[in-house]
Design a protein around this motif. Structure first.
Motif, PDB file in Angstrom:
ATOM      1  N   MET A   1      95.491  54.845  47.829  1.00 36.47           N
ATOM      2  CA  MET A   1      95.194  53.872  46.770  1.00 36.47           C
ATOM      3  C   MET A   1      95.199  52.461  47.331  1.00 36.47           C
ATOM      4  O   MET A   1      95.967  52.126  48.212  1.00 36.47           O
ATOM      5  N   ALA A   2      94.338  51.691  46.808  1.00 33.61           N
ATOM      6  CA  ALA A   2      94.254  50.300  47.264  1.00 33.61           C
ATOM      7  C   ALA A   2      95.595  49.622  47.086  1.00 33.61           C
ATOM      8  O   ALA A   2      96.259  49.812  46.087  1.00 33.61           O
ATOM      9  N   ASN A   3      95.981  48.850  48.061  1.00 37.35           N
ATOM     10  CA  ASN A   3      97.262  48.171  47.937  1.00 37.35           C
ATOM     11  C   ASN A   3      97.262  46.833  48.661  1.00 37.35           C
ATOM     12  O   ASN A   3      96.776  46.714  49.755  1.00 37.35           O
ATOM     13  N   LEU A   4      97.828  45.847  47.969  1.00 36.26           N
ATOM     14  CA  LEU A   4      97.935  44.513  48.526  1.00 36.26           C
ATOM     15  C   LEU A   4      98.884  44.434  49.706  1.00 36.26           C
ATOM     16  O   LEU A   4      98.735  43.620  50.583  1.00 36.26           O
ATOM     17  N   ILE A   5      99.913  45.254  49.678  1.00 32.89           N
ATOM     18  CA  ILE A   5     100.999  45.139  50.651  1.00 32.89           C
ATOM     19  C   ILE A   5     100.445  45.217  52.063  1.00 32.89           C
ATOM     20  O   ILE A   5      99.788  46.172  52.405  1.00 32.89           O
TER      21      ILE A   5
ATOM     22  N   GLU B   1      93.399  45.014  43.851  1.00 34.25           N
ATOM     23  CA  GLU B   1      93.694  46.418  44.135  1.00 34.25           C
ATOM     24  C   GLU B   1      92.842  47.380  43.314  1.00 34.25           C
ATOM     25  O   GLU B   1      93.083  48.583  43.333  1.00 34.25           O
ATOM     26  N   ALA B   2      91.888  46.835  42.564  1.00 31.73           N
ATOM     27  CA  ALA B   2      90.935  47.649  41.798  1.00 31.73           C
ATOM     28  C   ALA B   2      91.507  48.246  40.519  1.00 31.73           C
ATOM     29  O   ALA B   2      91.007  49.250  40.027  1.00 31.73           O
TER      30      ALA B   2
ATOM     31  N   PRO C   1      81.662  43.109  42.922  1.00 31.92           N
ATOM     32  CA  PRO C   1      81.592  44.542  43.257  1.00 31.92           C
ATOM     33  C   PRO C   1      80.850  44.790  44.568  1.00 31.92           C
ATOM     34  O   PRO C   1      81.051  45.826  45.203  1.00 31.92           O
ATOM     35  N   GLY C   2      80.021  43.824  44.987  1.00 28.66           N
ATOM     36  CA  GLY C   2      79.197  44.011  46.175  1.00 28.66           C
ATOM     37  C   GLY C   2      79.887  43.643  47.473  1.00 28.66           C
ATOM     38  O   GLY C   2      79.350  43.876  48.548  1.00 28.66           O
ATOM     39  N   VAL C   3      81.062  43.057  47.371  1.00 30.33           N
ATOM     40  CA  VAL C   3      81.793  42.679  48.580  1.00 30.33           C
ATOM     41  C   VAL C   3      83.067  43.511  48.665  1.00 30.33           C
ATOM     42  O   VAL C   3      84.048  43.218  47.989  1.00 30.33           O
TER      43      VAL C   3
ATOM     44  N   SER D   1      86.742  49.872  48.623  1.00 27.70           N
ATOM     45  CA  SER D   1      85.570  49.427  47.860  1.00 27.70           C
ATOM     46  C   SER D   1      86.010  48.640  46.627  1.00 27.70           C
ATOM     47  O   SER D   1      87.070  48.884  46.066  1.00 27.70           O
ATOM     48  N   GLN D   2      85.181  47.704  46.209  1.00 33.68           N
ATOM     49  CA  GLN D   2      85.440  46.980  44.961  1.00 33.68           C
ATOM     50  C   GLN D   2      84.404  47.345  43.900  1.00 33.68           C
ATOM     51  O   GLN D   2      84.291  46.662  42.878  1.00 33.68           O
ATOM     52  N   ALA D   3      83.663  48.408  44.112  1.00 31.41           N
ATOM     53  CA  ALA D   3      82.555  48.742  43.209  1.00 31.41           C
ATOM     54  C   ALA D   3      83.027  49.159  41.811  1.00 31.41           C
ATOM     55  O   ALA D   3      82.331  48.940  40.829  1.00 31.41           O
TER      56      ALA D   3
END
Ligand SMILES: Nc1nc2c(c(=O)[nH]1)N[C@H]1C(S)=C(S)[C@@H](COP(=O)(O)O)O[C@H]1N2
Ligand SMILES: [Mo]
Length: 340
Positions: free
Chosen positions: A1-5, A169-170, A301-303, A309-311
């Motif tokens: 999972m996306a994570n900032l840490i 983190e989406a 979403p494109g970057v 991914s940020q889609a």
């Protein structure tokens, strides 16, 4: 999972592929090892935070001590004073979207000063003292000033606005914020014409905020910044409450930013300092990793983030996955700031 840490020593690809419990254990293990590693890192990385434009918040903020005295004085509006709430919803910002469940928005939080665990912030903020409170204003202003909470809460009428909020983190949510445009606060600060940016800083107390002790390598205090144009934009809010109530501590009481077209980390919590500057200020996440968390950080979403991914994004209460929107859906209002 996306994570900032992302302390560099922990920035390991296995985070993405390892089941959560294994990952947690490994993290705990690395943390033990990290006594030495963390120290070395801090020497390399801190430089910015400690010598930032204003030094540490407890010096100027005046937010420690005198607590009982001020709390007992009922003539001073306190951060948790619910009188006046709920404030009227501004019809221009009432899009009719389904709100995220209040329980979810107030128990799934990023507030690293307390913990990096989103689900534990709420249980750790209990002793955080939010009254009295003040913001120190300095830098390129006609005169440095201290704004006490009563000034801050009476600068402009409080109103409610429903905004989408999107973490890098989406994950995402739809929240009814109470507050007023940051432009009103900025006008009160009387910045000089040379001011091109506003720097913000969060309360910084390792005693009240256990995460600060545990994550020594982070460049505390948490700080953020906006260009003057972004800061003056009518969408940019000073947040004093959510869901028709004063701001819960875990959401950044008593006063925070809400910048709905940018990733959530720009919306700094529990502000004690603002400085007007001619040059781009240091920001917490950008100091740690500028490629991953650039100063501008508009939702796009494109970057893709370098590590995910940020889609698409996940609504925190329903788990529903929905497409990410450019500028988090606020392009009509803000694209012009970026030449769009
Ligand atoms: N001082 C401070 N402000 C902060 C953070 C933080 O760790 N410390 N986290 C940021 C991030 S990454 C997000 S997504 C939002 C989360 O706000 P919420 O907990 O109200 O949803 O706060 C932002 N502001
Ligand atoms: Mo975030």
């Amino acid at each position: 999972m996306a994570n900032l840490i992302l302390p560099p020593a922990w920035r390991i690809p296995e985070r993405e592929v390892t089941p959560e419990p294994v990952y947690r254990n490994r993290r705990a293990f690395l943390k033990q090892l990290g006594v030495v590693g963390g120290g070395a890192l801090s020497a390399a990385m801190i430089g910015c935070g400690d010598s930032g434009p204003s030094g540490n918040a407890s010096k100027g903020g005046g937010n420690t001590g005198q607590v009982q005295v001020a709390a007992a004085d009922s003539s001073v509006p306190s951060a948790s004073d619910a009188s006046g709430y709920p404030h009227p919803r501004n019809p221009d910002y009432d899009p009719g979207w389904t709100l995220t469940a209040e329980e979810a928005a107030t128990s799934y939080n990023n507030f690293y000063e307390f913990t990096t665990s989103k689900t534990r912030v709420k249980e750790l903020v209990g002793d955080f003292v939010i009254s009295p409170w003040s913001i120190q204003v300095g830098g390129l202003v006609e005169e440095p000033l201290t704004l006490h909470l009563e000034d801050l809460l009476s600068l402009a009428p409080l109103e409610e606005r429903v905004y989408r909020f999107r973490c890098v983190e989406a994950w995402a949510m739809v929240v009814p914020w109470t507050g007023y445009p940051l432009s009103k606060l900025i006008e009160r600060c009387k910045p000089k014409s040379e001011a091109k940016y506003v720097y913000f800083e969060t309360f910084n107390d390792p005693v009240q905020m256990p995460g600060i002790q545990k994550q020594r390598f982070y460049p505390w205090p948490y700080n953020e910044g906006l260009t003057m144009e972004e800061a003056m934009h009518p969408l940019t809010l000073v947040g004093t409450g959510i869901y028709g109530k004063p701001m819960p501590k875990q959401n950044g009481a008593p006063i925070r930013l809400v910048v709905p077209w940018k990733y959530g980390y720009k919306s700094i919590k529990s502000i004690v300092r603002m400085d007007f500057t001619a040059t781009q200020p240091k920001t917490f996440w950008s100091s740690l990793s500028p490629e991953e968390y650039p100063f501008e950080s508009n939702v796009d979403p494109g970057v893709p983030h370098p590590r995910w991914s940020q889609a698409a994004e996940r609504m925190i209460d329903t788990g529903l996955r929905v497409p990410t929107q450019k500028y988090n859906g606020y392009g009509d209002q803000v694209a012009r700031l970026y030449g769009g």
